[in-house]
Design a protein around this motif. Structure first.
Motif, PDB file in Angstrom:
ATOM      1  N   LEU A 177      17.612  -5.854  35.832  1.00 61.57           N
ATOM      2  CA  LEU A 177      17.582  -5.647  34.390  1.00 61.57           C
ATOM      3  C   LEU A 177      18.764  -6.365  33.732  1.00 61.57           C
ATOM      4  CD1 LEU A 177      16.516  -4.319  31.795  1.00 61.57           C
ATOM      5  CD2 LEU A 177      17.864  -2.291  32.412  1.00 61.57           C
ATOM      6  N   GLY A 178      19.943  -6.227  34.309  1.00 67.46           N
ATOM      7  CA  GLY A 178      21.126  -6.905  33.774  1.00 67.46           C
ATOM      8  C   GLY A 178      20.967  -8.412  33.750  1.00 67.46           C
ATOM      9  N   GLU A 179      20.329  -8.967  34.786  1.00 64.00           N
ATOM     10  CA  GLU A 179      20.103 -10.410  34.840  1.00 64.00           C
ATOM     11  C   GLU A 179      19.171 -10.864  33.728  1.00 64.00           C
ATOM     12  OE1 GLU A 179      18.654 -10.833  38.830  1.00 64.00           O
ATOM     13  OE2 GLU A 179      20.674 -10.753  39.700  1.00 64.00           O
ATOM     14  N   GLU A 180      18.095 -10.115  33.517  1.00 65.24           N
ATOM     15  CA  GLU A 180      17.136 -10.504  32.476  1.00 65.24           C
ATOM     16  C   GLU A 180      17.714 -10.300  31.078  1.00 65.24           C
ATOM     17  OE1 GLU A 180      14.685 -12.298  33.198  1.00 65.24           O
ATOM     18  OE2 GLU A 180      14.685 -11.914  35.342  1.00 65.24           O
ATOM     19  N   LEU A 181      18.464  -9.218  30.869  1.00 63.55           N
ATOM     20  CA  LEU A 181      19.144  -9.022  29.587  1.00 63.55           C
ATOM     21  C   LEU A 181      20.115 -10.174  29.328  1.00 63.55           C
ATOM     22  CD1 LEU A 181      19.874  -5.187  29.758  1.00 63.55           C
ATOM     23  CD2 LEU A 181      18.440  -6.327  28.046  1.00 63.55           C
ATOM     24  N   SER A 182      20.805 -10.601  30.387  1.00 62.01           N
ATOM     25  CA  SER A 182      21.761 -11.709  30.257  1.00 62.01           C
ATOM     26  C   SER A 182      21.053 -13.003  29.892  1.00 62.01           C
ATOM     27  CB  SER A 182      22.532 -11.893  31.566  1.00 62.01           C
ATOM     28  OG  SER A 182      23.292 -10.745  31.840  1.00 62.01           O
ATOM     29  N   ASP A 183      19.900 -13.262  30.501  1.00 61.54           N
ATOM     30  CA  ASP A 183      19.139 -14.469  30.153  1.00 61.54           C
ATOM     31  C   ASP A 183      18.791 -14.481  28.666  1.00 61.54           C
ATOM     32  OD1 ASP A 183      19.167 -15.560  32.705  1.00 61.54           O
ATOM     33  OD2 ASP A 183      17.236 -14.701  33.275  1.00 61.54           O
ATOM     34  N   VAL A 184      18.330 -13.336  28.163  1.00 60.98           N
ATOM     35  CA  VAL A 184      17.979 -13.237  26.747  1.00 60.98           C
ATOM     36  C   VAL A 184      19.217 -13.488  25.878  1.00 60.98           C
ATOM     37  CG1 VAL A 184      17.196 -11.656  24.926  1.00 60.98           C
ATOM     38  CG2 VAL A 184      15.984 -11.732  27.126  1.00 60.98           C
ATOM     39  N   LEU A 205      22.030 -15.054  26.631  1.00 55.53           N
ATOM     40  CA  LEU A 205      22.550 -16.414  26.745  1.00 55.53           C
ATOM     41  C   LEU A 205      21.709 -17.413  25.964  1.00 55.53           C
ATOM     42  CD1 LEU A 205      23.657 -16.358  30.484  1.00 55.53           C
ATOM     43  CD2 LEU A 205      25.124 -16.289  28.446  1.00 55.53           C
ATOM     44  N   TYR A 206      20.391 -17.283  26.014  1.00 52.51           N
ATOM     45  CA  TYR A 206      19.541 -18.168  25.215  1.00 52.51           C
ATOM     46  C   TYR A 206      19.730 -17.911  23.727  1.00 52.51           C
ATOM     47  CZ  TYR A 206      16.920 -20.621  28.835  1.00 52.51           C
ATOM     48  OH  TYR A 206      16.564 -21.451  29.866  1.00 52.51           O
ATOM     49  N   LEU A 207      19.906 -16.662  23.341  1.00 49.92           N
ATOM     50  CA  LEU A 207      20.131 -16.333  21.938  1.00 49.92           C
ATOM     51  C   LEU A 207      21.450 -16.935  21.444  1.00 49.92           C
ATOM     52  CD1 LEU A 207      19.114 -14.798  19.453  1.00 49.92           C
ATOM     53  CD2 LEU A 207      20.335 -12.794  20.317  1.00 49.92           C
ATOM     54  N   VAL A 208      22.493 -16.810  22.241  1.00 51.73           N
ATOM     55  CA  VAL A 208      23.797 -17.382  21.888  1.00 51.73           C
ATOM     56  C   VAL A 208      23.695 -18.906  21.796  1.00 51.73           C
ATOM     57  CG1 VAL A 208      26.146 -17.767  22.760  1.00 51.73           C
ATOM     58  CG2 VAL A 208      25.164 -15.458  22.769  1.00 51.73           C
ATOM     59  N   ARG A 209      23.018 -19.522  22.745  1.00 53.13           N
ATOM     60  CA  ARG A 209      22.874 -20.987  22.734  1.00 53.13           C
ATOM     61  C   ARG A 209      22.049 -21.440  21.527  1.00 53.13           C
ATOM     62  NH1 ARG A 209      25.226 -25.690  23.649  1.00 53.13           N
ATOM     63  NH2 ARG A 209      23.850 -27.261  24.490  1.00 53.13           N
ATOM     64  N   LEU A 210      20.970 -20.727  21.228  1.00 52.49           N
ATOM     65  CA  LEU A 210      20.135 -21.062  20.076  1.00 52.49           C
ATOM     66  C   LEU A 210      20.933 -20.971  18.778  1.00 52.49           C
ATOM     67  CD1 LEU A 210      17.381 -21.706  18.773  1.00 52.49           C
ATOM     68  CD2 LEU A 210      16.885 -19.243  18.864  1.00 52.49           C
ATOM     69  N   SER A 211      21.697 -19.912  18.631  1.00 59.81           N
ATOM     70  CA  SER A 211      22.490 -19.760  17.404  1.00 59.81           C
ATOM     71  C   SER A 211      23.527 -20.872  17.298  1.00 59.81           C
ATOM     72  CB  SER A 211      23.147 -18.379  17.343  1.00 59.81           C
ATOM     73  OG  SER A 211      24.124 -18.239  18.345  1.00 59.81           O
ATOM     74  N   ASP A 212      24.126 -21.270  18.417  1.00 60.18           N
ATOM     75  CA  ASP A 212      25.110 -22.347  18.412  1.00 60.18           C
ATOM     76  C   ASP A 212      24.466 -23.665  17.993  1.00 60.18           C
ATOM     77  OD1 ASP A 212      27.509 -23.768  18.838  1.00 60.18           O
ATOM     78  OD2 ASP A 212      27.042 -24.094  20.956  1.00 60.18           O
ATOM     79  N   ILE A 213      23.327 -23.981  18.581  1.00 60.39           N
ATOM     80  CA  ILE A 213      22.633 -25.232  18.272  1.00 60.39           C
ATOM     81  C   ILE A 213      22.178 -25.254  16.810  1.00 60.39           C
ATOM     82  CG2 ILE A 213      20.517 -26.568  18.779  1.00 60.39           C
ATOM     83  CD1 ILE A 213      22.791 -26.918  20.840  1.00 60.39           C
ATOM     84  N   CYS A 214      21.842 -24.082  16.263  1.00 63.89           N
ATOM     85  CA  CYS A 214      21.401 -23.995  14.870  1.00 63.89           C
ATOM     86  C   CYS A 214      22.571 -23.895  13.890  1.00 63.89           C
ATOM     87  CB  CYS A 214      20.478 -22.788  14.684  1.00 63.89           C
ATOM     88  SG  CYS A 214      18.894 -22.989  15.507  1.00 63.89           S
ATOM     89  N   GLY A 215      23.800 -23.794  14.415  1.00 63.39           N
ATOM     90  CA  GLY A 215      24.967 -23.707  13.545  1.00 63.39           C
ATOM     91  C   GLY A 215      25.125 -22.363  12.871  1.00 63.39           C
ATOM     92  N   VAL A 216      24.644 -21.317  13.530  1.00 64.82           N
ATOM     93  CA  VAL A 216      24.748 -19.962  12.986  1.00 64.82           C
ATOM     94  C   VAL A 216      25.817 -19.204  13.757  1.00 64.82           C
ATOM     95  CG1 VAL A 216      23.522 -17.760  12.727  1.00 64.82           C
ATOM     96  CG2 VAL A 216      22.330 -19.913  12.268  1.00 64.82           C
TER      97      VAL A 216
END
Length: 195
Positions: free
Chosen positions: A75-82, A84-95
């Motif tokens: 569960l921790g691994e899958e929560l982390s995947d979510v 990390l992708y959310l953090v990366r998406l926000s970074d790429i979008c400049g948010v």
């Protein structure tokens, strides 16, 4: 990137995760693949994997007392995947995700004041499910043009006397759940698909 911190001694912040993810992608020359669309689709895939963990468990109590340790690790691994992708998406979008989240909490506090949110769920459901009480028939025309290979939905409402944002959101969720078909349990809602 040197690897995973030993013993969890490093304080974890969204900024730290953002920098680690940027470094991780750069070291692998993956930056060229990290478009907002690709990251969003990867995020949705990870949310699906997270959902699978809970799929057949029914309601589970806080703290997951009946779960095995390996289930909690997974569960921790899958929560982390979510995350990390959310953090990366926000970074790429400049948010600035941290600031956006704090702002959203403040907006929610105004939208849902503590004094008005202590109703029972049945009262709340009654409020949101009676969305056509003060309206004529609502006709929704859904026109799906293609834009950058992604379908875009245009909604147009006709013959509406009053439709609040909350009512519109309820209607939209209803349409999504019905697969953009006619919402059969409400005769005042008429859905037309076409150009």
């Amino acid at each position: 990137m040197t690897g995973v911190p030993e013993g969890g001694s490093e304080s974890v912040t969204l900024d730290l995760l953002k920098h680690k993810m940027a470094e991780f992608a750069k070291e692998r020359d993956w930056e060229r693949f990290h478009s907002p669309r690709n990251l969003l689709l990867a995020l949705v895939g990870e949310v699906g994997e997270l959902s699978e963990i809970f799929q057949w468990k029914g309601e589970v109590p806080k703290g997951l007392p009946d779960w095995k340790e390996e289930e909690k690790v997974h569960l921790g691994e899958e929560l982390s995947d979510v995350l990390l992708y959310l953090v990366r998406l926000s970074d790429i979008c400049g948010v600035d995700l941290g600031q956006a989240a704090l702002r959203k909490v403040e907006l929610n506090a105004v939208k849902y004041p503590a004094t008005g949110c202590k109703e029972t769920s049945s009262k709340q459901n009654q409020k949101t499910s009676n969305f056509t009480d003060d309206t004529d028939t609502i006709i929704i025309i859904i026109i799906p043009p293609i834009y950058n290979d992604l379908p875009c939905v245009h909604l147009q409402s006709l013959s509406v006397k009053r439709l609040t944002c909350e009512d519109f959101f309820f209607l939209l969720c209803h349409l999504i759940l019905e697969g953009f078909g006619v919402v059969e349990d409400n005769p005042k809602v008429n859905v037309t698909v076409g150009a």
